[in-house]
Design an enzyme around this catalytic site. Structure first.
Site, PDB file in Angstrom:
ATOM      1  N   TYR A 113       1.878   9.807 -11.148  1.00 28.31           N
ATOM      2  CA  TYR A 113       1.124   8.901 -10.285  1.00 28.31           C
ATOM      3  C   TYR A 113       0.403   7.839 -11.116  1.00 28.31           C
ATOM      4  O   TYR A 113       0.443   6.639 -10.798  1.00 28.31           O
ATOM      5  CB  TYR A 113       0.121   9.701  -9.458  1.00 28.31           C
ATOM      6  CG  TYR A 113      -0.687   8.873  -8.492  1.00 28.31           C
ATOM      7  CD1 TYR A 113      -0.135   8.424  -7.298  1.00 28.31           C
ATOM      8  CD2 TYR A 113      -2.012   8.541  -8.769  1.00 28.31           C
ATOM      9  CE1 TYR A 113      -0.875   7.664  -6.406  1.00 28.31           C
ATOM     10  CE2 TYR A 113      -2.761   7.779  -7.887  1.00 28.31           C
ATOM     11  CZ  TYR A 113      -2.189   7.342  -6.710  1.00 28.31           C
ATOM     12  OH  TYR A 113      -2.932   6.581  -5.833  1.00 28.31           O
ATOM     13  N   ALA A 114      -0.248   8.262 -12.200  1.00 31.33           N
ATOM     14  CA  ALA A 114      -0.977   7.317 -13.051  1.00 31.33           C
ATOM     15  C   ALA A 114      -0.032   6.298 -13.665  1.00 31.33           C
ATOM     16  O   ALA A 114      -0.342   5.098 -13.733  1.00 31.33           O
ATOM     17  CB  ALA A 114      -1.730   8.077 -14.139  1.00 31.33           C
ATOM     18  N   ALA A 115       1.130   6.752 -14.115  1.00 28.07           N
ATOM     19  CA  ALA A 115       2.099   5.827 -14.706  1.00 28.07           C
ATOM     20  C   ALA A 115       2.574   4.803 -13.683  1.00 28.07           C
ATOM     21  O   ALA A 115       2.705   3.610 -13.989  1.00 28.07           O
ATOM     22  CB  ALA A 115       3.286   6.607 -15.268  1.00 28.07           C
ATOM     23  N   SER A 116       2.811   5.262 -12.457  1.00 25.79           N
ATOM     24  CA  SER A 116       3.278   4.336 -11.415  1.00 25.79           C
ATOM     25  C   SER A 116       2.222   3.295 -11.091  1.00 25.79           C
ATOM     26  O   SER A 116       2.532   2.106 -10.917  1.00 25.79           O
ATOM     27  CB  SER A 116       3.670   5.116 -10.154  1.00 25.79           C
ATOM     28  OG  SER A 116       2.543   5.648  -9.481  1.00 25.79           O
ATOM     29  N   LYS A 117       0.964   3.712 -11.009  1.00 28.34           N
ATOM     30  CA  LYS A 117      -0.097   2.775 -10.654  1.00 28.34           C
ATOM     31  C   LYS A 117      -0.450   1.842 -11.809  1.00 28.34           C
ATOM     32  O   LYS A 117      -0.843   0.684 -11.593  1.00 28.34           O
ATOM     33  CB  LYS A 117      -1.328   3.547 -10.168  1.00 28.34           C
ATOM     34  CG  LYS A 117      -1.123   4.228  -8.818  1.00 28.34           C
ATOM     35  CD  LYS A 117      -0.771   3.224  -7.732  1.00 28.34           C
ATOM     36  CE  LYS A 117      -0.779   3.831  -6.345  1.00 28.34           C
ATOM     37  NZ  LYS A 117      -0.500   2.836  -5.285  1.00 28.34           N
ATOM     38  N   ASN A 138       0.804  -1.218   0.000  1.00 32.33           N
ATOM     39  CA  ASN A 138       0.000   0.000   0.000  1.00 32.33           C
ATOM     40  C   ASN A 138       0.843   1.277   0.000  1.00 32.33           C
ATOM     41  O   ASN A 138       0.329   2.345  -0.317  1.00 32.33           O
ATOM     42  CB  ASN A 138      -0.914  -0.012   1.233  1.00 32.33           C
ATOM     43  CG  ASN A 138      -1.686   1.282   1.395  1.00 32.33           C
ATOM     44  OD1 ASN A 138      -2.608   1.565   0.647  1.00 32.33           O
ATOM     45  ND2 ASN A 138      -1.294   2.090   2.371  1.00 32.33           N
ATOM     46  N   SER A 180      -4.849   2.057  -8.438  1.00 35.80           N
ATOM     47  CA  SER A 180      -5.695   3.252  -8.369  1.00 35.80           C
ATOM     48  C   SER A 180      -6.542   3.321  -9.623  1.00 35.80           C
ATOM     49  O   SER A 180      -6.156   2.790 -10.677  1.00 35.80           O
ATOM     50  CB  SER A 180      -4.823   4.508  -8.279  1.00 35.80           C
ATOM     51  OG  SER A 180      -5.577   5.679  -8.501  1.00 35.80           O
TER      52      SER A 180
END
Length: 255
Positions: free
Chosen positions: A160-164, A95, A147
């Site tokens: 953030y989107a790329a990481s998730k 998490n 996410s």
């Protein structure tokens, strides 16, 4: 064994990273309530202690370790010490994450590297350490927190989107690789919860109103609601599920 018994986690050892607050803390409480011994990790010791005190006061079993998710050596050492002290691990909930909100031209390489490092590389490091010390006499479970930003476009969240999205790809690759070793790997993809991470949006009435128009249930979730799907993914109730990505978002990604 009854259907409800399949959701019990009695005698299991579960690690929850990023558990000092938000969804990590809420998930740890639910996992302990289902009977597991929960190890909470994170960087803020005072908050981790408070979360452990809450769990034990409610009759659960928990302990904590201060740990930086991207410190590979520290993670390896800590997981090894824990396995020696409490026994092999049954599950991990990855998490630990950081949010990032910025227009794409304002995202520096240092920002990009930090978000990918914590959210994606940290998940990989913890999973490796977990696998080295997992129980091997019954099914074990890796639950990665992704996410909705991995699936739908969210303005100002390129890193953030790329990481998730990377977490989703990692989940599916490991699910295939580890299936015959009786390790299940799934991802839980939350929508908007009343935690600190989307705090700027939820503090703005107009932004919240606009957000709710995109959520068919027309509400923000309570952090405690994350507990049930986490317990399901860790427990024997999901023993035939691996490589899945569960959207837990009030219908946001269904639009």
């Amino acid at each position: 064994m009854s259907v409800l018994d399949e959701f019990r986690l009695d005698g299991r050892v579960v690690i929850v990273t990023g558990a000092s607050g938000g969804l990590g803390a809420a998930g740890a409480r639910a996992i302990a309530e289902a009977g597991a011994h929960v190890i909470l990790t994170g960087r803020r010791e005072n908050l981790l202690r408070a979360r452990v005190d809450e769990i034990t006061a409610a009759g659960g079993s928990a302990e904590h370790r201060v740990l930086d998710a991207v410190d590979e050596d520290a993670v390896a050492t800590t997981f090894g010490e824990l396995a020696h002290a409490v026994g092999p691990f049954d599950a991990i909930v990855n998490n630990a994450a950081q949010a990032h909100q910025a227009a794409v031209l304002d995202v520096g390489k240092a920002d990009w590297d930090r978000i990918l490092d914590v959210n994606l590389t940290g998940t990989f490091i913890a999973t490796q350490a977990f696998l080295r010390h997992r129980r091997n006499d019954r099914s074990t479970s890796v639950v990665n927190i992704s996410s909705l930003a991995a699936t739908v476009g969210v303005r100002g969240q390129a890193a953030y989107a790329a990481s998730k999205a990377g977490v989703v790809g990692l989940t599916r690759a490991l699910a295939v690789e580890l299936a015959r070793e009786d390790v299940r790997v799934n991802a839980l993809s939350p929508g908007y919860f009343a935690t600190d991470m989307p705090g700027d949006v939820l503090a703005d009435e107009a932004a919240t109103t606009a957000l709710l128009r995109k959520v068919p249930q027309r509400r923000i979730a309570d952090p405690a609601e994350i507990g049930a799907p986490l317990v399901f993914l860790i427990s024997d109730a999901s023993r035939f599920m691996t490589g899945a990505v569960i959207h837990f978002d009030g219908g946001y990604t269904a639009l």
